[in-house]
Design a protein around this motif. Structure first.
Motif, PDB file in Angstrom:
ATOM      1  N   LEU A 126      -6.403  -5.203  -0.781  1.00 10.22           N
ATOM      2  CA  LEU A 126      -5.308  -5.855  -1.509  1.00 10.22           C
ATOM      3  C   LEU A 126      -3.964  -5.470  -0.893  1.00 10.22           C
ATOM      4  CD1 LEU A 126      -4.467  -7.565  -3.977  1.00 10.22           C
ATOM      5  CD2 LEU A 126      -4.498  -5.470  -5.328  1.00 10.22           C
ATOM      6  N   ARG A 127      -3.871  -4.252  -0.414  1.00 12.24           N
ATOM      7  CA  ARG A 127      -2.654  -3.703   0.189  1.00 12.24           C
ATOM      8  C   ARG A 127      -1.447  -3.858  -0.737  1.00 12.24           C
ATOM      9  NH1 ARG A 127      -4.108  -0.257   1.808  1.00 12.24           N
ATOM     10  NH2 ARG A 127      -2.280   0.247   3.031  1.00 12.24           N
ATOM     11  N   LEU A 128      -1.589  -3.389  -1.944  1.00 14.74           N
ATOM     12  CA  LEU A 128      -0.455  -3.337  -2.861  1.00 14.74           C
ATOM     13  C   LEU A 128      -0.343  -1.926  -3.441  1.00 14.74           C
ATOM     14  CD1 LEU A 128      -0.613  -6.714  -4.863  1.00 14.74           C
ATOM     15  CD2 LEU A 128       1.110  -6.018  -3.189  1.00 14.74           C
ATOM     16  N   GLU A 149       5.722  12.475  -4.388  1.00 16.03           N
ATOM     17  CA  GLU A 149       4.482  12.707  -5.140  1.00 16.03           C
ATOM     18  C   GLU A 149       3.523  11.559  -4.829  1.00 16.03           C
ATOM     19  OE1 GLU A 149       5.010  12.677  -9.421  1.00 16.03           O
ATOM     20  OE2 GLU A 149       2.986  13.485  -9.739  1.00 16.03           O
ATOM     21  N   ASP A 150       2.497  11.857  -4.062  1.00 19.84           N
ATOM     22  CA  ASP A 150       1.497  10.838  -3.701  1.00 19.84           C
ATOM     23  C   ASP A 150       0.385  10.892  -4.750  1.00 19.84           C
ATOM     24  OD1 ASP A 150      -0.420   9.236  -2.561  1.00 19.84           O
ATOM     25  OD2 ASP A 150      -0.725  10.448  -0.759  1.00 19.84           O
ATOM     26  N   ASP A 151       0.387   9.899  -5.655  1.00 16.69           N
ATOM     27  CA  ASP A 151      -0.550   9.911  -6.781  1.00 16.69           C
ATOM     28  C   ASP A 151      -1.656   8.884  -6.512  1.00 16.69           C
ATOM     29  OD1 ASP A 151      -1.050  11.263  -9.139  1.00 16.69           O
ATOM     30  OD2 ASP A 151      -0.197   9.704 -10.393  1.00 16.69           O
ATOM     31  N   GLY A 182       0.829  -1.201   0.000  1.00 24.86           N
ATOM     32  CA  GLY A 182       0.000   0.000   0.000  1.00 24.86           C
ATOM     33  C   GLY A 182       0.863   1.251   0.000  1.00 24.86           C
ATOM     34  N   ALA A 183       0.315   2.326  -0.572  1.00 25.51           N
ATOM     35  CA  ALA A 183       1.051   3.592  -0.629  1.00 25.51           C
ATOM     36  C   ALA A 183       1.482   4.031   0.769  1.00 25.51           C
ATOM     37  CB  ALA A 183       0.168   4.663  -1.268  1.00 25.51           C
ATOM     38  N   GLN A 184       0.644   3.732   1.762  1.00 28.89           N
ATOM     39  CA  GLN A 184       0.959   4.175   3.123  1.00 28.89           C
ATOM     40  C   GLN A 184       2.296   3.613   3.583  1.00 28.89           C
ATOM     41  OE1 GLN A 184      -0.866   6.432   4.676  1.00 28.89           O
ATOM     42  NE2 GLN A 184       0.459   6.455   6.442  1.00 28.89           N
ATOM     43  N   GLN A 185       2.540   2.332   3.284  1.00 28.26           N
ATOM     44  CA  GLN A 185       3.829   1.764   3.674  1.00 28.26           C
ATOM     45  C   GLN A 185       4.962   2.454   2.918  1.00 28.26           C
ATOM     46  OE1 GLN A 185       5.243  -2.074   2.344  1.00 28.26           O
ATOM     47  NE2 GLN A 185       6.036  -2.540   4.382  1.00 28.26           N
ATOM     48  N   GLY A 241       2.355   5.300  -5.842  1.00 31.00           N
ATOM     49  CA  GLY A 241       1.030   4.975  -6.373  1.00 31.00           C
ATOM     50  C   GLY A 241       0.416   3.816  -5.603  1.00 31.00           C
ATOM     51  N   SER A 242      -0.854   3.573  -5.863  1.00 31.27           N
ATOM     52  CA  SER A 242      -1.603   2.598  -5.059  1.00 31.27           C
ATOM     53  C   SER A 242      -2.571   1.803  -5.933  1.00 31.27           C
ATOM     54  CB  SER A 242      -2.394   3.359  -3.996  1.00 31.27           C
ATOM     55  OG  SER A 242      -3.270   2.484  -3.329  1.00 31.27           O
ATOM     56  N   PHE A 243      -2.783   0.532  -5.579  1.00 28.52           N
ATOM     57  CA  PHE A 243      -3.841  -0.254  -6.232  1.00 28.52           C
ATOM     58  C   PHE A 243      -5.120  -0.292  -5.392  1.00 28.52           C
ATOM     59  CE2 PHE A 243      -0.063  -1.991  -8.363  1.00 28.52           C
ATOM     60  CZ  PHE A 243      -0.478  -1.861  -9.685  1.00 28.52           C
ATOM     61  N   SER A 244      -5.105   0.451  -4.277  1.00 25.91           N
ATOM     62  CA  SER A 244      -6.269   0.385  -3.370  1.00 25.91           C
ATOM     63  C   SER A 244      -7.542   0.893  -4.027  1.00 25.91           C
ATOM     64  CB  SER A 244      -6.023   1.225  -2.123  1.00 25.91           C
ATOM     65  OG  SER A 244      -5.009   0.658  -1.348  1.00 25.91           O
ATOM     66  N   LYS A 245      -7.407   1.908  -4.877  1.00 28.79           N
ATOM     67  CA  LYS A 245      -8.610   2.509  -5.461  1.00 28.79           C
ATOM     68  C   LYS A 245      -8.996   1.812  -6.761  1.00 28.79           C
ATOM     69  CE  LYS A 245      -8.177   5.997  -2.514  1.00 28.79           C
ATOM     70  NZ  LYS A 245      -7.217   5.411  -1.592  1.00 28.79           N
ATOM     71  N   VAL A 246      -8.001   1.409  -7.541  1.00 24.14           N
ATOM     72  CA  VAL A 246      -8.291   0.805  -8.847  1.00 24.14           C
ATOM     73  C   VAL A 246      -8.657  -0.666  -8.715  1.00 24.14           C
ATOM     74  CG1 VAL A 246      -7.465   1.588 -11.077  1.00 24.14           C
ATOM     75  CG2 VAL A 246      -5.899   1.522  -9.177  1.00 24.14           C
TER      76      VAL A 246
HETATM   77  C1  LIG Z   1      -4.077  10.889  -0.200  1.00 22.52           C
HETATM   78  C2  LIG Z   1      -3.824   9.448   0.125  1.00 22.52           C
HETATM   79  N1  LIG Z   1      -2.571   9.010   0.175  1.00 22.52           N
HETATM   80  C3  LIG Z   1      -2.285   7.730   0.476  1.00 22.52           C
HETATM   81  C4  LIG Z   1      -3.275   6.816   0.750  1.00 22.52           C
HETATM   82  C5  LIG Z   1      -2.880   5.414   1.116  1.00 22.52           C
HETATM   83  O1  LIG Z   1      -3.200   4.458   0.139  1.00 22.52           O
HETATM   84  P1  LIG Z   1      -3.008   2.910   0.384  1.00 22.52           P
HETATM   85  O2  LIG Z   1      -4.350   2.318   0.631  1.00 22.52           O
HETATM   86  O3  LIG Z   1      -2.389   2.379  -0.873  1.00 22.52           O
HETATM   87  O4  LIG Z   1      -2.078   2.721   1.556  1.00 22.52           O
HETATM   88  C6  LIG Z   1      -4.595   7.218   0.709  1.00 22.52           C
HETATM   89  C7  LIG Z   1      -5.658   6.255   1.028  1.00 22.52           C
HETATM   90  O5  LIG Z   1      -6.836   6.490   0.963  1.00 22.52           O
HETATM   91  C8  LIG Z   1      -4.891   8.578   0.383  1.00 22.52           C
HETATM   92  O6  LIG Z   1      -6.148   9.030   0.348  1.00 22.52           O
END
Ligand SMILES: Cc1ncc(COP(=O)(O)O)c(C=O)c1O
Length: 497
Positions: free
Chosen positions: A342-344, A302-304, A202-205, A332-337
């Motif tokens: 999935l946490r990738l 850059e958090d996309d 996940g992007a958060q990590q 980038g993140s696969f959480s939304k798409v």
């Molecule tokens: C602005 C922003 N950055 C990062 C994240 C983290 O995404 P992820 O679920 O891939 O950890 C989110 C999640 O909603 C978000 O809204």
């Protein structure tokens, strides 16, 4: 009711409210009362004093007390009966005494480091209540091809065989990294080779990992104001000192950042679709930010997070693609798409950072679980990702149009929606006599999840923004329309003044 008949103040004991502090008084009062419920000073069934009495006793405005009570009510700590008063709930919400230590207990000492305490105290990212309108960041899971996904998981495991079961590369499954690099080059104009792509949980990590690698405790880091709490928490966890930089219609105000934190080591930004305001960073600002970073040898992260869903304007290249100095790290993140659990996600780092990141991943967690990566690789390589994305884009475009129409109709002449050009939420701007936190709390009581814009400001006092965030992707237009109208009714019922 006479105040003498209300014993709650004595059973509460002394409560220190910091009137000069950054935390709004209603939050402080809410936390004090919640803590008293949690540690048994206020017992189940016990009556809280009428808001007017408590306000007078503690020298607070009545609104402050009402808002604190509303929050307790929304979270299930108290129950309210019209005309009868407010009572401590007979059964408490989940995750209270005996399970997770309350925040004050954490502070008092389970032996946390300063950074551990900062992390424990950082505002939580509410991932609950996701099934309700208008929860943020939740895709329409009803249309995700889960059967296909299950097949791909099974096939990846069967075909991958033993190599998938042995020591993974901490940077991720190589075929997936190559597929993501090709996608980012083609669609986002990101400059990268597969070796620069790191798969994260996940992007958060990714954000937390970068903060640990790039910042020393006490280093200044720019964050967008308002901004995503997860971004702030990732930096705080590395001991950074946050410099909140205001965001206007062109994105982060670089000149303000330079005035407030010229020596910052890092800027964490959401240029494609600013969270929560939804604006796209202008080209002039992008260039200015890049110049600043190049001149100071600072990093730009850059958090996309959700730019795949873009509905208007020309295709937008990533900031990373404009960077000639190698200062931008793309996340980038696969959480939304795909789906959030999935946490990738992925991070694209400059070549010099590849080996330090590999070492850090080895020490932190050894890498991300491989089988889902292998299945995701097939999902991309076989074209399912592109078709799912196309379908979601047009589905969400229709939902976005629908919610904007509902808002225009239900809130005509009173409040307006700002939709930006991308993403999965719209921002409903409210007039000043309609405090967003109060409305959000009341909305929670009727089953709506609408985070208040003011809660994304660092000082959470709402001085710089008053509105509600409405995620629209997860629900159908009819349900969104009903929910918008319920919200409009709540606005009409709010006490004025
Ligand atoms: C602005 C922003 N950055 C990062 C994240 C983290 O995404 P992820 O679920 O891939 O950890 C989110 C999640 O909603 C978000 O809204």
């Amino acid at each position: 009711m006479a105040r003498a008949a209300v014993p709650v103040l004595s059973s509460l004991g002394p409560v220190a409210l910091d009137r000069a502090g950054a935390e709004p008084l209603h939050r402080q009062l809410y936390r004090a009362l919640r803590q008293a419920v949690l540690d048994g000073r206020l017992r189940p069934g016990e009556r809280l004093p009428p808001s007017r009495a408590l306000a007078a006793d503690w020298g607070l405005s009545r609104n402050t007390v009402v808002t604190a009570y509303d929050t307790l009510l929304a979270e299930g700590y108290v129950t309210g009966r019209v005309g009868a008063g407010t009572f401590v709930a007979a059964s408490l919400p989940d995750a209270v005494p005996g399970s997770i230590p309350a925040r004050d207990e954490v502070r008092r000492g389970v032996g946390l480091s300063v950074r551990g305490r900062v992390l424990a105290e950082a505002p939580a990212i509410a991932r609950d209540r996701v099934g309700r309108p208008f929860a943020l960041g939740t895709p329409d899971l009803g249309v995700f091809p889960f059967a296909l996904w299950a097949q791909l998981l099974g096939r990846s495991w069967r075909q991958g065989g033993r190599p998938l079961a042995t020591e993974p590369d901490p940077l991720g499954h190589a075929p997936l990294r190559a597929e993501i690099a090709a996608y980012l080059r083609a669609v986002r104009a990101v400059r990268c080779e597969p070796e620069q792509v790191v798969i994260v949980s996940g992007a958060q990590q990714g954000l937390a990992l970068l903060a640990q690698l790039l910042l020393d405790p006490g280093d200044e880091a720019w964050v967008e104001e308002p901004g995503w709490p997860g971004n702030r928490a990732a930096l705080l966890g590395a001991g950074a000192r946050l410099v909140p930089v205001p965001v206007d219609g062109e994105g982060i105000d670089v000149a303000a950042g330079m005035a407030q934190g010229a020596g910052a080591r890092l800027a964490l930004v959401t240029p494609s679709h600013q969270f929560p305001l939804g604006v796209t960073m202008s080209l002039a600002r992008r260039l200015r930010l890049l110049d600043w970073a190049a001149a100071r040898d600072a990093w730009i992260v850059e958090d996309d997070y959700d730019s795949e869903f873009r509905y208007a304007g020309p295709p937008l290249a990533a900031l990373q693609g404009l960077d000639g100095a190698g200062r931008v790290i793309y996340v980038g993140s696969f959480s939304k798409v795909m789906f959030p659990a999935l946490r990738l996600g992925y991070v694209v780092v400059p070549p010099d950072l590849v080996e330090p990141v590999r070492a850090a991943r080895r020490h932190f967690d050894g890498g991300t679980s491989v089988v889902p990566q292998a299945a995701l690789h097939r999902f991309l390589a076989d074209g399912h990702f592109a078709s799912h994305l196309r379908a979601m884009r047009s589905l969400y475009a229709a939902k976005r149009t629908a919610i904007l129409e509902s808002i225009a109709d239900a809130f005509a002449g009173f409040a307006t929606a700002e939709a930006g050009e991308a993403g999965m939420h719209v921002l409903l701007r409210l007039p000043p006599d309609c405090p967003d936190h109060m409305l959000a709390e009341r909305a929670a009581r009727i089953g709506l999840t609408t985070p208040a814009l003011s809660s994304y400001h660092r000082d959470a006092d709402g001085t710089t923004g008053n509105g509600l965030l409405l995620g629209f992707a997860a629900h159908d237009p009819a349900m969104l329309d009903r929910a918008v109208r319920d919200l409009a009714r709540l606005v009409a019922e709010l006490p004025k003044g």
